[in-house]
Design an enzyme around this catalytic site. Structure first.
Site, PDB file in Angstrom:
ATOM      1  N   PHE A  90       0.840  -1.199   0.000  1.00 51.80           N
ATOM      2  CA  PHE A  90       0.000   0.000   0.000  1.00 51.80           C
ATOM      3  C   PHE A  90       0.870   1.243   0.000  1.00 51.80           C
ATOM      4  CE2 PHE A  90      -1.662   3.449   2.672  1.00 51.80           C
ATOM      5  CZ  PHE A  90      -2.844   3.773   2.007  1.00 51.80           C
ATOM      6  N   GLY A  95       0.273   5.364   0.474  1.00 47.57           N
ATOM      7  CA  GLY A  95      -0.725   6.371   0.807  1.00 47.57           C
ATOM      8  C   GLY A  95      -0.421   7.009   2.144  1.00 47.57           C
ATOM      9  N   LEU A 113       4.014  -1.074   3.744  1.00 48.00           N
ATOM     10  CA  LEU A 113       3.307   0.203   3.812  1.00 48.00           C
ATOM     11  C   LEU A 113       4.265   1.325   3.445  1.00 48.00           C
ATOM     12  CD1 LEU A 113       1.349  -0.261   7.175  1.00 48.00           C
ATOM     13  CD2 LEU A 113       0.553  -0.743   4.857  1.00 48.00           C
ATOM     14  N   GLU A 114       3.984   1.997   2.358  1.00 54.95           N
ATOM     15  CA  GLU A 114       4.766   3.160   1.944  1.00 54.95           C
ATOM     16  C   GLU A 114       3.930   4.391   2.258  1.00 54.95           C
ATOM     17  OE1 GLU A 114       7.747   2.820   1.312  1.00 54.95           O
ATOM     18  OE2 GLU A 114       7.789   0.668   0.955  1.00 54.95           O
ATOM     19  N   LEU A 115       4.230   5.023   3.366  1.00 56.33           N
ATOM     20  CA  LEU A 115       3.388   6.098   3.874  1.00 56.33           C
ATOM     21  C   LEU A 115       4.063   7.452   3.657  1.00 56.33           C
ATOM     22  CD1 LEU A 115       2.308   4.218   7.119  1.00 56.33           C
ATOM     23  CD2 LEU A 115       1.278   4.129   4.839  1.00 56.33           C
TER      24      LEU A 115
END
Length: 462
Positions: A189, A191, A212-214
């Site tokens: 993901f 976001g 998770l790429e936040l």
């Protein structure tokens, strides 16, 4: 897409992944070549779709920011993927000889990919390259906030891939929630941090591993005045390209108070030269939609009410926020607490390098950090003492397009990493294998415990 059709698509691609567990290099190579062909044949349609979604984004900017890095990622995987697939010998302790050890990379199966709207092509292709080179199949949830691009990709992907190889999913928040709840073999993901928490919750019942790429607030630090003009040019480029709608854009600047006026003057001159007649300039990307524009304006209004100085770099344009520098914004205002994701650069003045490092480390760990200094001791100190997902020295953004570097955050800015071999490993199961020889000494280790094992324990015990 309805929940029923989503389940049907997943069932088909999941069944295919279980029928074809062994995926040879020829198959992986073909899929990557198909992806490369798609970019070549559809590049004009892609750039036009992205421009339509943003309202304005120069095709050259899309080529530089998305098409070229995507192409390079595919070419990198084609060059190195066959080598990454090989079993990896691992040293065996003398105690267990003549056995041998190795690690065998295997495809995980079906990778779920959730794509944001800000770089819709690059953040589709990048994870997909890693999934395909690792021998997986992929389902991709495209952003409803880039609907023209999403519709285009849903239409053209079947021209290059079977539905049970790569499958595009469109729809709104309800579809996204159902998508993340599917029992993928891995879910990647990209976001916001807030949505990332919901993604983890959705994946948890299936024990689906997640990358998770936040986002977060990525700082940039200027330590000395040498080459200030060059530093300003790179920082302002990183902040203004794609109108600041970049997860690793410089979110705020830390600078010694004696350099503030020089930085502001240089930034104003850079903007005037780079985006002349900004109101009519076709090189400046628009904010994606009215909602995002209103959010940014609310950040500015709140900061100004609370005493911040807003220095617009250009006159406001109807429906488009003016790029701005913000000085003395209170720490508790939204501009200093939330990821900005727009062409606004808050400037925080400090008294020393110690103050700057402390300021960064006192806050949630960022996805990126940028340090501008010609002093090698300062560079090394920042590298060692600042914890961030990635860093650039005397540069911004460019670490994300280095296929040899892992890309990922830490803590609130992300979990896990991908790109290149790191992505291959993340989306592969690295199976541990021990191979025993016919004639070995393991029988001496078991009961009945005799002289041999007692003598061996005397050697092995601490």
């Amino acid at each position: 897409m309805s929940a029923e059709s989503l389940q049907e698509s997943f069932a088909a691609i999941h069944a295919a992944s279980r029928r074809h567990i062994v995926v040879d290099w020829a198959t992986r190579q073909h899929r990557l070549q198909q992806l490369l062909l798609l970019l070549k044949e559809q590049q004009h349609a892609i750039t036009a779709a992205i421009a339509e979604d943003f309202g304005q984004r120069n095709p050259i900017e899309t080529s530089v920011l998305e098409l070229i890095p995507s192409t390079q990622a595919i070419q990198h995987a084609l060059k190195h993927g066959k080598k990454w697939m090989r079993k990896r010998p691992v040293k065996t302790s003398w105690l267990f000889l003549p056995a041998s050890n190795h690690v065998l990379p295997q495809p995980k199966g079906v990778i779920g990919i959730v794509v944001p709207w800000n770089y819709p092509l690059f953040l589709t292709i990048g994870p997909l390259v890693d999934a395909l080179v690792a021998g997986n199949r992929a389902m991709i949830k495209l952003s409803e906030h880039a609907p023209v691009f999403a519709a285009l990709m849903a239409r053209i992907i079947p021209l290059y891939f079977q539905d049970d190889e790569v499958n595009m999913v469109t729809g709104g928040a309800e579809v996204a929630a159902a998508f993340c709840a599917l029992p993928f073999d891995h879910l990647l993901f990209t976001g916001s941090t807030a949505i990332g928490k919901h993604v983890m919750q959705a994946a948890a019942p299936n024990l689906t591993p997640v990358t998770l790429e936040l986002g977060g607030k990525s700082p940039v630090l200027i330590h000395d005045v040498r080459h200030l003009q060059q530093a300003v040019a790179r920082i302002m480029y990183g902040k203004m390209v794609n109108a600041g709608q970049t997860c690793i854009a410089p979110d705020y600047l830390l600078i010694h108070h004696t350099l503030l006026d020089d930085f502001v003057a240089a930034a104003q001159a850079w903007f005037a030269k780079t985006y002349p007649k900004w109101e009519q300039n076709s090189d400046f990307t628009h904010i994606i939609n009215t909602q995002q524009n209103q959010r940014l304006q609310a950040y500015l209004d709140e900061a100004q009410i609370q005493g911040a100085r807003i220095m617009a770099l250009a006159p406001a344009k109807e429906g488009l926020i003016a790029p701005s520098l913000v000085i003395d914004a209170p720490n508790h205002c939204a501009l200093m607490q939330e990821e900005i994701f727009g062409p606004i650069l808050p400037i925080v003045t400090t008294a020393s390098l110690d103050d700057s490092i402390h300021y960064i480390n006192a806050r949630p760990r960022p996805l990126a950090c940028y340090v501008f200094s010609q002093d090698s001791a300062v560079q090394e100190r920042c590298l060692q003492e600042i914890v961030a997902g990635g860093m650039c020295i005397n540069e911004v953004l460019l670490h994300v397009v280095q296929d040899g570097l892992p890309f990922g955050g830490i803590g609130p800015s992300g979990m896990g990493a991908y790109h290149g071999k790191t992505g291959f490993d993340s989306l592969s199961h690295l199976k541990a294998v021990l191979v025993q020889k016919r004639f070995n000494t393991m029988g001496l280790m078991g009961p009945p415990y005799g002289v041999v094992i007692r003598s061996l324990l005397k050697i092995l015990k601490p």
